[in-house]
Design an enzyme around this catalytic site. Structure first.
Site, short mmCIF file in Angstrom:
data_model
loop_
_atom_site.label_atom_id
_atom_site.label_comp_id
_atom_site.label_asym_id
_atom_site.label_seq_id
_atom_site.Cartn_x
_atom_site.Cartn_y
_atom_site.Cartn_z
N LYS A 41 14.03 7.74 -0.43
CA LYS A 41 14.94 7.88 0.72
C LYS A 41 15.71 6.58 0.97
CE LYS A 41 11.70 8.95 3.71
NZ LYS A 41 10.50 8.94 2.85
N ARG A 120 9.31 11.49 11.85
CA ARG A 120 8.22 11.76 10.92
C ARG A 120 7.24 12.77 11.48
NH1 ARG A 120 8.65 6.47 8.16
NH2 ARG A 120 7.27 6.37 6.37
N ARG A 159 6.60 -0.17 -7.10
CA ARG A 159 7.71 -0.68 -6.28
C ARG A 159 7.48 -2.15 -5.91
NH1 ARG A 159 9.58 2.87 -1.27
NH2 ARG A 159 7.53 2.39 -0.40
N ARG A 192 4.60 -4.36 -1.29
CA ARG A 192 4.31 -4.11 0.12
C ARG A 192 2.83 -3.79 0.28
NH1 ARG A 192 8.81 0.23 1.95
NH2 ARG A 192 6.93 1.17 2.76
N ARG A 203 -1.02 7.23 3.19
CA ARG A 203 0.35 7.58 3.57
C ARG A 203 0.71 8.99 3.13
NH1 ARG A 203 3.66 3.09 0.85
NH2 ARG A 203 5.49 3.97 1.87
P1 AMP Z 1 8.80 3.34 5.62
O1 AMP Z 1 9.49 2.12 5.15
O2 AMP Z 1 9.72 4.35 6.24
O3 AMP Z 1 7.88 3.94 4.58
O4 AMP Z 1 7.84 2.89 6.84
C1 AMP Z 1 6.80 1.94 6.64
C2 AMP Z 1 5.73 2.16 7.67
O5 AMP Z 1 6.27 1.97 9.00
C3 AMP Z 1 5.12 3.55 7.70
O6 AMP Z 1 4.09 3.70 6.72
C4 AMP Z 1 4.59 3.62 9.12
O7 AMP Z 1 3.41 2.85 9.26
C5 AMP Z 1 5.68 2.89 9.90
N1 AMP Z 1 6.73 3.84 10.35
C6 AMP Z 1 8.06 3.79 10.04
N2 AMP Z 1 8.72 4.79 10.63
C7 AMP Z 1 7.80 5.51 11.33
C8 AMP Z 1 7.86 6.70 12.12
N3 AMP Z 1 9.02 7.34 12.32
N4 AMP Z 1 6.71 7.15 12.66
C9 AMP Z 1 5.53 6.51 12.49
N5 AMP Z 1 5.41 5.41 11.72
C10 AMP Z 1 6.53 4.90 11.15
#
Ligand code: AMP
Length: 264
Positions: A41, A120, A159, A192, A203
């Site tokens: 994404k 989410r 990654r 990360r 996740r």
């Molecule tokens: P991402 O880069 O979108 O994979 O986000 C990294 C981490 O941030 C996720 O694994 C969650 O811990 C947190 N996070 C980001 N966006 C959300 C969301 N909309 N709801 C809950 N946790 C989030």
């Protein structure tokens, strides 16, 4: 400017304003990108944003930026969010929704919006619909990227990201020119914490449990666009743009259902 807006207002929230306004696109899109962790994404958002003239608004990027706030200066909510993030868990709806509400002006941006990583959960999707209504705007589509599960695991575990400029690489499919060094800013690439094997399984389980119901939420309201996301990133981007070009926008800004010509 990166071609996707300077995103100052998104990163800083509150009264912060972007220093450079995006150009006015010929067709303004309000989009959400959906799909499991590792589906690409973020990469697609980076490619789509300059094509559509919109900004890439990632909630994960805002939380990651919070990691550089020194100990003792972080709010309790940010500390809680960062703990959940390190474990690969979702941050609570309250914290995420408050964070997006603080940045709701970005949803009115003249360039449109391209949300990545939010919503989410169904509660977040409902909160987003209310926020959009309050802001006098709407969501055109939720673009849902799909790939086989094994591909996801390979993508996530290989990654590498640049903590300085957020550029994303992959040890096999998108290696940096020099191993471990960012092509864009020469920063040192890192894996990360939430891309380590234990966090990846947490996740993916969180995605299955909380985010999959969103597919139905958007399908039922005729806002779901499904894109098959296995293959080269440029092909997936072209596929998305082609679908959006054909896509008839369902709503005018006042919420009336009415088809508009599909050109941008
Ligand atoms: P991402 O880069 O979108 O994979 O986000 C990294 C981490 O941030 C996720 O694994 C969650 O811990 C947190 N996070 C980001 N966006 C959300 C969301 N909309 N709801 C809950 N946790 C989030």
């Amino acid at each position: 400017m990166t071609g996707q807006g300077d995103r100052h207002a998104w990163f800083h929230g509150g009264d912060a304003k972007c220093r450079e306004l995006p150009r006015i696109p010929s067709r303004r899109f309000g989009l959400v990108l959906l799909g499991p962790p590792g589906v690409g994404k973020g990469t697609q958002a980076e490619k789509l944003a300059p094509e559509l003239g919109t900004c890439h608004l990632s909630t994960g990027d805002v939380f990651r930026q919070g990691q550089i706030v020194p100990d003792g200066q972080r709010s309790p909510a940010l500390d809680t969010a960062l703990g959940a993030m390190r474990r690969g868990e979702l941050v609570s709806d309250d914290i995420v929704i408050d964070m997006v509400r603080e940045r709701a002006g970005c949803l009115r941006c003249r360039g449109g919006f391209l949300l990545d990583g939010f919503p989410r959960t169904v509660a977040q999707a409902e909160a987003l619909d209310s926020l959009l209504e309050e802001q006098g705007t709407h969501l055109d589509a939720a673009v849902y990227y799909t790939v086989p599960r094994q591909t996801l695991i390979e993508r996530l575990s290989g990654r590498r990201t640049c903590p300085s400029c957020n550029a994303v690489f992959h040890i096999a499919s998108r290696p940096p020119r020099l191993p471990g060094i960012c092509d864009d800013c020469s920063g040192r690439l890192v894996q990360r914490a939430d891309d380590c094997p234990e966090s990846i399984s947490v996740r993916l389980a969180a995605y299955d449990q909380n985010t999959t119901p969103l597919i139905d939420y958007y399908r039922k309201t005729n806002r779901l666009l499904v894109v098959e996301a296995d293959g080269p990133t440029d092909t997936i981007c072209m596929r998305t743009l082609a679908l959006l070009a054909e896509y008839k926008v369902d709503y005018h800004d006042n919420g009336d259902r009415n088809a508009r010509p599909a050109t941008f």
